[in-house]
Design a protein around this motif. Structure first.
Motif, PDB file in Angstrom:
ATOM      1  N   GLU A  65      16.494 -48.572  13.953  1.00  0.00           N
ATOM      2  CA  GLU A  65      15.709 -49.309  14.945  1.00  0.00           C
ATOM      3  C   GLU A  65      16.553 -49.654  16.166  1.00  0.00           C
ATOM      4  N   LEU A  66      17.784 -50.101  15.946  1.00  0.00           N
ATOM      5  CA  LEU A  66      18.665 -50.438  17.072  1.00  0.00           C
ATOM      6  C   LEU A  66      18.981 -49.201  17.907  1.00  0.00           C
ATOM      7  N   GLU A  67      19.151 -48.071  17.241  1.00  0.00           N
ATOM      8  CA  GLU A  67      19.394 -46.824  17.969  1.00  0.00           C
ATOM      9  C   GLU A  67      18.156 -46.416  18.764  1.00  0.00           C
ATOM     10  N   ALA A  68      16.985 -46.507  18.148  1.00  0.00           N
ATOM     11  CA  ALA A  68      15.735 -46.148  18.832  1.00  0.00           C
ATOM     12  C   ALA A  68      15.487 -47.036  20.052  1.00  0.00           C
ATOM     13  N   ASP A  69      15.922 -48.298  19.976  1.00  0.00           N
ATOM     14  CA  ASP A  69      15.755 -49.227  21.093  1.00  0.00           C
ATOM     15  C   ASP A  69      16.858 -49.087  22.138  1.00  0.00           C
ATOM     16  N   GLY A  70      17.795 -48.178  21.903  1.00  0.00           N
ATOM     17  CA  GLY A  70      18.856 -47.928  22.877  1.00  0.00           C
ATOM     18  C   GLY A  70      19.950 -48.975  22.895  1.00  0.00           C
ATOM     19  N   LEU A  71      20.099 -49.730  21.805  1.00  0.00           N
ATOM     20  CA  LEU A  71      21.114 -50.784  21.764  1.00  0.00           C
ATOM     21  C   LEU A  71      22.422 -50.328  21.124  1.00  0.00           C
ATOM     22  N   ILE A  72      22.348 -49.310  20.284  1.00  0.00           N
ATOM     23  CA  ILE A  72      23.562 -48.767  19.686  1.00  0.00           C
ATOM     24  C   ILE A  72      23.563 -47.251  19.838  1.00  0.00           C
ATOM     25  N   ILE A  73      24.750 -46.691  19.684  1.00  0.00           N
ATOM     26  CA  ILE A  73      24.945 -45.242  19.746  1.00  0.00           C
ATOM     27  C   ILE A  73      25.406 -44.776  18.369  1.00  0.00           C
ATOM     28  N   ARG A  74      24.767 -43.744  17.874  1.00  0.00           N
ATOM     29  CA  ARG A  74      25.133 -43.141  16.592  1.00  0.00           C
ATOM     30  C   ARG A  74      25.822 -41.827  16.896  1.00  0.00           C
ATOM     31  N   LYS A  75      27.072 -41.702  16.447  1.00  0.00           N
ATOM     32  CA  LYS A  75      27.825 -40.480  16.686  1.00  0.00           C
ATOM     33  C   LYS A  75      28.118 -39.829  15.340  1.00  0.00           C
ATOM     34  N   GLU A  76      27.608 -38.602  15.190  1.00  0.00           N
ATOM     35  CA  GLU A  76      27.773 -37.864  13.945  1.00  0.00           C
ATOM     36  C   GLU A  76      28.838 -36.789  14.134  1.00  0.00           C
ATOM     37  N   PHE A  77      29.772 -36.720  13.183  1.00  0.00           N
ATOM     38  CA  PHE A  77      30.838 -35.730  13.235  1.00  0.00           C
ATOM     39  C   PHE A  77      30.521 -34.610  12.244  1.00  0.00           C
ATOM     40  N   PRO A  78      30.561 -33.356  12.688  1.00  0.00           N
ATOM     41  CA  PRO A  78      30.238 -32.226  11.808  1.00  0.00           C
ATOM     42  C   PRO A  78      31.404 -31.899  10.882  1.00  0.00           C
ATOM     43  N   GLN A  79      31.460 -32.580   9.767  1.00  0.00           N
ATOM     44  CA  GLN A  79      32.533 -32.348   8.807  1.00  0.00           C
ATOM     45  C   GLN A  79      32.009 -32.638   7.413  1.00  0.00           C
ATOM     46  N   VAL A  80      32.800 -32.290   6.415  1.00  0.00           N
ATOM     47  CA  VAL A  80      32.443 -32.568   5.026  1.00  0.00           C
ATOM     48  C   VAL A  80      33.541 -33.451   4.445  1.00  0.00           C
ATOM     49  N   PRO A  81      33.215 -34.623   3.916  1.00  0.00           N
ATOM     50  CA  PRO A  81      31.884 -35.231   3.894  1.00  0.00           C
ATOM     51  C   PRO A  81      31.477 -35.694   5.293  1.00  0.00           C
ATOM     52  N   PRO A  82      30.167 -35.873   5.515  1.00  0.00           N
ATOM     53  CA  PRO A  82      29.692 -36.283   6.840  1.00  0.00           C
ATOM     54  C   PRO A  82      30.293 -37.623   7.269  1.00  0.00           C
ATOM     55  N   LYS A  83      30.550 -37.733   8.538  1.00  0.00           N
ATOM     56  CA  LYS A  83      31.093 -38.974   9.095  1.00  0.00           C
ATOM     57  C   LYS A  83      30.199 -39.398  10.249  1.00  0.00           C
ATOM     58  N   VAL A  84      29.751 -40.660  10.209  1.00  0.00           N
ATOM     59  CA  VAL A  84      28.899 -41.205  11.267  1.00  0.00           C
ATOM     60  C   VAL A  84      29.499 -42.529  11.713  1.00  0.00           C
ATOM     61  N   GLU A  85      29.605 -42.712  13.016  1.00  0.00           N
ATOM     62  CA  GLU A  85      30.112 -43.964  13.578  1.00  0.00           C
ATOM     63  C   GLU A  85      29.057 -44.580  14.491  1.00  0.00           C
TER      64      GLU A  85
END
Length: 119
Positions: A65-85
């Motif tokens: 919800e916070l991402e959809a409202d533009g309040l946070i940024i989700r950064k996904e790294f293409p690696q195994v295991p997946p990493k999201v910040e």
């Protein structure tokens, strides 16, 4: 005295106050924003550990919800295991002074502060 944020005859949801509450209202959104403001970048499990009382599912929903409202940024790294910040967007950063004022108000009006004033 300043003009009311909720003029007579206007529904609360149709005001700036109502809009702000729709973005940050609820039990955890302000806590998530504040954690991100202190730590700059955090992963899902770091946020969960920091908050403590939130379930994995609830945290996931709040972050979406916070991402959809533009309040946070989700950064996904293409690696195994997946990493999201997660980090605050510029829009999210603009809410931090408001959260800081709430913190200051709480410190000034909590039980110990009130007891000191009454003595």
């Amino acid at each position: 005295m300043s003009e009311s944020c909720v003029p007579t005859g206007v529904m609360l949801k149709d005001t700036g106050f109502g809009y702000t509450l729709s973005l940050i209202g609820g039990k955890y959104k302000m806590i998530i924003l504040y954690c991100l403001s202190e730590n700059k970048v955090m992963r899902h499990n770091e946020l969960k550990r920091r908050i403590g009382t939130i379930s994995f599912k609830t945290l996931s929903i709040m972050l979406k919800e916070l991402e959809a409202d533009g309040l946070i940024i989700r950064k996904e790294f293409p690696q195994v295991p997946p990493k999201v910040e997660y980090s605050l967007s510029e829009r999210g950063l603009s809410l931090i002074p408001l959260l800081n004022m709430m913190c200051e108000w709480g410190e000034n009006n909590s039980s110990p502060a009130l007891e000191a004033i009454q003595q």
